[in-house]
Scaffold this motif. Structure first.
Motif, PDB file in Angstrom:
ATOM      1  N   ILE A   1       0.812  -1.208   0.000  1.00  0.00           N
ATOM      2  CA  ILE A   1       0.000   0.000   0.000  1.00  0.00           C
ATOM      3  C   ILE A   1       0.849   1.263   0.000  1.00  0.00           C
ATOM      4  O   ILE A   1       0.556   2.233  -0.714  1.00  0.00           O
ATOM      5  CB  ILE A   1      -0.943  -0.001   1.220  1.00  0.00           C
ATOM      6  N   ALA A   2       1.913   1.268   0.810  1.00  0.00           N
ATOM      7  CA  ALA A   2       2.649   2.507   1.078  1.00  0.00           C
ATOM      8  C   ALA A   2       3.124   3.205  -0.182  1.00  0.00           C
ATOM      9  O   ALA A   2       3.047   4.440  -0.291  1.00  0.00           O
ATOM     10  CB  ALA A   2       3.832   2.213   2.005  1.00  0.00           C
ATOM     11  N   GLY A   3       3.595   2.452  -1.152  1.00  0.00           N
ATOM     12  CA  GLY A   3       4.132   3.071  -2.353  1.00  0.00           C
ATOM     13  C   GLY A   3       3.095   3.773  -3.202  1.00  0.00           C
ATOM     14  O   GLY A   3       3.435   4.643  -4.029  1.00  0.00           O
TER      15      GLY A   3
ATOM     16  N   ALA B   1      -9.145  -2.534  -6.120  1.00  0.00           N
ATOM     17  CA  ALA B   1      -8.261  -3.489  -6.802  1.00  0.00           C
ATOM     18  C   ALA B   1      -6.830  -3.361  -6.289  1.00  0.00           C
ATOM     19  O   ALA B   1      -6.132  -4.365  -6.095  1.00  0.00           O
ATOM     20  CB  ALA B   1      -8.302  -3.258  -8.314  1.00  0.00           C
ATOM     21  N   LEU B   2      -6.404  -2.135  -6.065  1.00  0.00           N
ATOM     22  CA  LEU B   2      -5.059  -1.917  -5.542  1.00  0.00           C
ATOM     23  C   LEU B   2      -4.933  -2.477  -4.131  1.00  0.00           C
ATOM     24  O   LEU B   2      -3.937  -3.126  -3.793  1.00  0.00           O
ATOM     25  CB  LEU B   2      -4.729  -0.427  -5.563  1.00  0.00           C
TER      26      LEU B   2
ATOM     27  N   THR C   1     -13.086  13.566  -1.596  1.00  0.00           N
ATOM     28  CA  THR C   1     -12.715  12.576  -2.611  1.00  0.00           C
ATOM     29  C   THR C   1     -11.305  12.055  -2.370  1.00  0.00           C
ATOM     30  O   THR C   1     -11.055  10.839  -2.389  1.00  0.00           O
ATOM     31  CB  THR C   1     -12.807  13.194  -4.017  1.00  0.00           C
ATOM     32  N   ILE C   2     -10.353  12.964  -2.153  1.00  0.00           N
ATOM     33  CA  ILE C   2      -8.956  12.577  -1.955  1.00  0.00           C
ATOM     34  C   ILE C   2      -8.815  11.690  -0.722  1.00  0.00           C
ATOM     35  O   ILE C   2      -8.180  10.619  -0.763  1.00  0.00           O
ATOM     36  CB  ILE C   2      -8.062  13.829  -1.833  1.00  0.00           C
ATOM     37  N   VAL C   3      -9.385  12.124   0.374  1.00  0.00           N
ATOM     38  CA  VAL C   3      -9.269  11.381   1.632  1.00  0.00           C
ATOM     39  C   VAL C   3      -9.943  10.023   1.512  1.00  0.00           C
ATOM     40  O   VAL C   3      -9.395   9.000   1.961  1.00  0.00           O
ATOM     41  CB  VAL C   3      -9.867  12.200   2.801  1.00  0.00           C
ATOM     42  N   ASP C   4     -11.112   9.966   0.888  1.00  0.00           N
ATOM     43  CA  ASP C   4     -11.830   8.692   0.755  1.00  0.00           C
ATOM     44  C   ASP C   4     -11.051   7.692  -0.101  1.00  0.00           C
ATOM     45  O   ASP C   4     -11.031   6.491   0.201  1.00  0.00           O
ATOM     46  CB  ASP C   4     -13.212   8.931   0.154  1.00  0.00           C
ATOM     47  N   VAL C   5     -10.405   8.170  -1.174  1.00  0.00           N
ATOM     48  CA  VAL C   5      -9.607   7.279  -2.018  1.00  0.00           C
ATOM     49  C   VAL C   5      -8.462   6.679  -1.214  1.00  0.00           C
ATOM     50  O   VAL C   5      -8.216   5.456  -1.251  1.00  0.00           O
ATOM     51  CB  VAL C   5      -9.070   8.025  -3.255  1.00  0.00           C
ATOM     52  N   MET C   6      -7.754   7.511  -0.453  1.00  0.00           N
ATOM     53  CA  MET C   6      -6.615   7.010   0.323  1.00  0.00           C
ATOM     54  C   MET C   6      -7.075   6.031   1.402  1.00  0.00           C
ATOM     55  O   MET C   6      -6.427   5.007   1.650  1.00  0.00           O
ATOM     56  CB  MET C   6      -5.832   8.172   0.918  1.00  0.00           C
ATOM     57  N   ARG C   7      -8.208   6.314   2.014  1.00  0.00           N
ATOM     58  CA  ARG C   7      -8.696   5.403   3.052  1.00  0.00           C
ATOM     59  C   ARG C   7      -9.189   4.083   2.454  1.00  0.00           C
ATOM     60  O   ARG C   7      -9.019   3.021   3.061  1.00  0.00           O
ATOM     61  CB  ARG C   7      -9.805   6.080   3.855  1.00  0.00           C
ATOM     62  N   THR C   8      -9.794   4.144   1.268  1.00  0.00           N
ATOM     63  CA  THR C   8     -10.230   2.911   0.603  1.00  0.00           C
ATOM     64  C   THR C   8      -9.042   2.008   0.301  1.00  0.00           C
ATOM     65  O   THR C   8      -9.107   0.777   0.468  1.00  0.00           O
ATOM     66  CB  THR C   8     -10.985   3.241  -0.698  1.00  0.00           C
ATOM     67  N   ILE C   9      -7.937   2.606  -0.126  1.00  0.00           N
ATOM     68  CA  ILE C   9      -6.729   1.824  -0.412  1.00  0.00           C
ATOM     69  C   ILE C   9      -6.183   1.185   0.855  1.00  0.00           C
ATOM     70  O   ILE C   9      -5.588   0.105   0.807  1.00  0.00           O
ATOM     71  CB  ILE C   9      -5.673   2.721  -1.090  1.00  0.00           C
ATOM     72  N   GLY C  10      -6.417   1.831   1.988  1.00  0.00           N
ATOM     73  CA  GLY C  10      -5.981   1.243   3.253  1.00  0.00           C
ATOM     74  C   GLY C  10      -5.104   2.120   4.117  1.00  0.00           C
ATOM     75  O   GLY C  10      -4.574   1.663   5.134  1.00  0.00           O
ATOM     76  N   PHE C  11      -4.946   3.388   3.753  1.00  0.00           N
ATOM     77  CA  PHE C  11      -4.081   4.269   4.524  1.00  0.00           C
ATOM     78  C   PHE C  11      -4.751   4.721   5.825  1.00  0.00           C
ATOM     79  O   PHE C  11      -5.933   5.080   5.837  1.00  0.00           O
ATOM     80  CB  PHE C  11      -3.719   5.523   3.715  1.00  0.00           C
ATOM     81  N   ASP C  12      -3.973   4.722   6.888  1.00  0.00           N
ATOM     82  CA  ASP C  12      -4.356   5.381   8.140  1.00  0.00           C
ATOM     83  C   ASP C  12      -3.843   6.817   8.044  1.00  0.00           C
ATOM     84  O   ASP C  12      -2.631   7.048   8.017  1.00  0.00           O
ATOM     85  CB  ASP C  12      -3.717   4.659   9.334  1.00  0.00           C
TER      86      ASP C  12
END
Length: 386
Positions: free
Chosen positions: A196-198, A223-224, A310-321
């Motif tokens: 995820i981090a990258g 998917a990511l 939108t930006i925050v939701d995308v990052m959280r969906t990917i799995g970022f804290d």
């Protein structure tokens, strides 16, 4: 007799390529051999390998495959040694690791017509690149990055660095590699947090340069997260391409100016890495830094609430804290001190890259500390209630 100043100018052409492959040291894969032969095909070229310990442990056949591959092509590849180095940010924090690489370069008589080949994550690649750049004023380097972040960002540029004085990348060089080779096999064994981090670096470059790319990441966020390789390979390729294009077309490859757009979100990221004793991965810290800076951008009217969401939701969906690990006013002040440290690292006028919309870079030359504190509070409150 008047002695007038003697002036001169010269330019130096730099060329390097990023290659993509799978199972690089399989006997049927000639990519590595071709790269060395393109440099010199009339005699064997001396090779000194430095391998991230974690990579060697996760790929137990790697070292034997390297030596066997070089032995199979001994007319062109003169294998000397594979040095195993501890991975992670610790490799950039202690001079002993630099000394180990320099010792290996010296003892194996690696000269400016030889190659250091580094295999590992971004931190190891940074450190080994620094050692290679200062040995003999620069020996040739091939980077083989093994994480998402190093394949799409840190290994594809022209910088090498180590940490000192409690400051990230305080010592470093601009020294382009001879080549970079992205082998997708190395991604299979990554921990989920490293997978995820990258992606944070891809989000960064998409937000400042390419709305369509950000929308691709948004569309493929699940998917990511679920480690679908096709989506990740496109993200790596596009992100790396944009980084390399910026270096060659941006007009300032060695950062002689005061603007550093590819470090969007990084002033806070670098400080958070230090404050957590580097327990945060670089990409994890970048994600938090981006979230903070877009929150600040919304508070000062550069972007809308909808764009921020939108930006925050995308990052959280990917799995970022995205929460900021700040437990006191003192720690908030410590983080904010990172703004001046960021200016000092580059020098000149403070330049912080924000965005004025998806894919729209916007530089500012001052930060309203009161509003930035509000951004910290708002981001942490938002993360706490979701």
């Amino acid at each position: 007799m008047e002695l007038k100043p003697i002036k001169q100018s010269f330019s130096v052409q730099y060329d390097y390529q990023l290659h993509f492959t799978k199972d690089l040291f399989h006997k049927g894969n000639t990519l590595f051999l071709d790269i060395i032969e393109d440099y010199k095909d009339y005699e064997a070229v001396k090779l000194f390998f430095v391998v991230d310990k974690g990579v060697a442990e996760n790929h137990p056949q790697l070292l034997s495959k390297i030596s066997s591959f070089c032995g199979l092509h001994s007319n062109h590849l003169n294998f000397t040694q594979s040095l195993i180095i501890d991975g992670g940010e610790q490799s950039k924090n202690h001079a002993a690791y630099i000394d180990l690489v320099l010792k290996g370069i010296n003892e194996n008589a690696i000269c400016r017509h030889s190659f250091v080949v580094v295999i590992g994550g971004g931190a190891v690649i940074d450190m080994v690149g620094y050692a290679a750049a200062i040995a003999h004023r620069g020996v040739k380097l091939i980077r083989i990055p093994t994480t998402v972040l190093s394949q799409n960002d840190s290994a594809v540029g022209v910088k090498n660095s180590v940490n000192i004085f409690n400051k990230k990348n305080f010592l470093g060089t601009f020294a382009p590699p001879y080549a970079i080779i992205n082998d997708s096999d190395f991604l299979d064994t990554l921990e989920q947090r490293d997978w995820i981090a990258g992606i944070a670096e891809a989000i960064k470059v998409a937000l400042i340069k390419d709305k369509d790319f950000f929308e691709y990441i948004a569309k493929n966020a699940e998917a990511l997260k679920e480690r679908q390789l096709e989506a990740m390979q496109y993200v790596i390729y596009k992100c790396a391409e944009m980084h390399m294009h910026h270096i060659s077309q941006g007009g300032d490859p060695f950062e002689s100016g005061s603007s550093r757009p590819l470090d969007f979100g990084h002033w806070a990221a670098h400080k958070l890495e230090f404050m957590t004793n580097y327990n945060l991965r670089h990409g994890e810290a970048v994600a938090k830094g981006i979230a903070l800076d877009v929150t600040y951008a919304q508070l000062i009217g550069l972007i809308t609430k909808e764009e921020l969401t939108t930006i925050v939701d995308v990052m959280r969906t990917i799995g970022f804290d995205l929460s900021l690990p700040l437990n006191s006013d003192m720690e908030v002040e410590q983080l904010l001190a990172g703004i001046e440290e960021f200016r000092e690292h580059l020098g000149g006028q403070l330049t912080i890259t924000l965005i004025s919309g998806l894919g729209k870079k916007h530089d500012v030359h001052e930060i309203d500390i009161k509003i930035m504190k509000q951004a910290i509070e708002k981001l942490n409150h938002q993360m706490a209630i979701k």
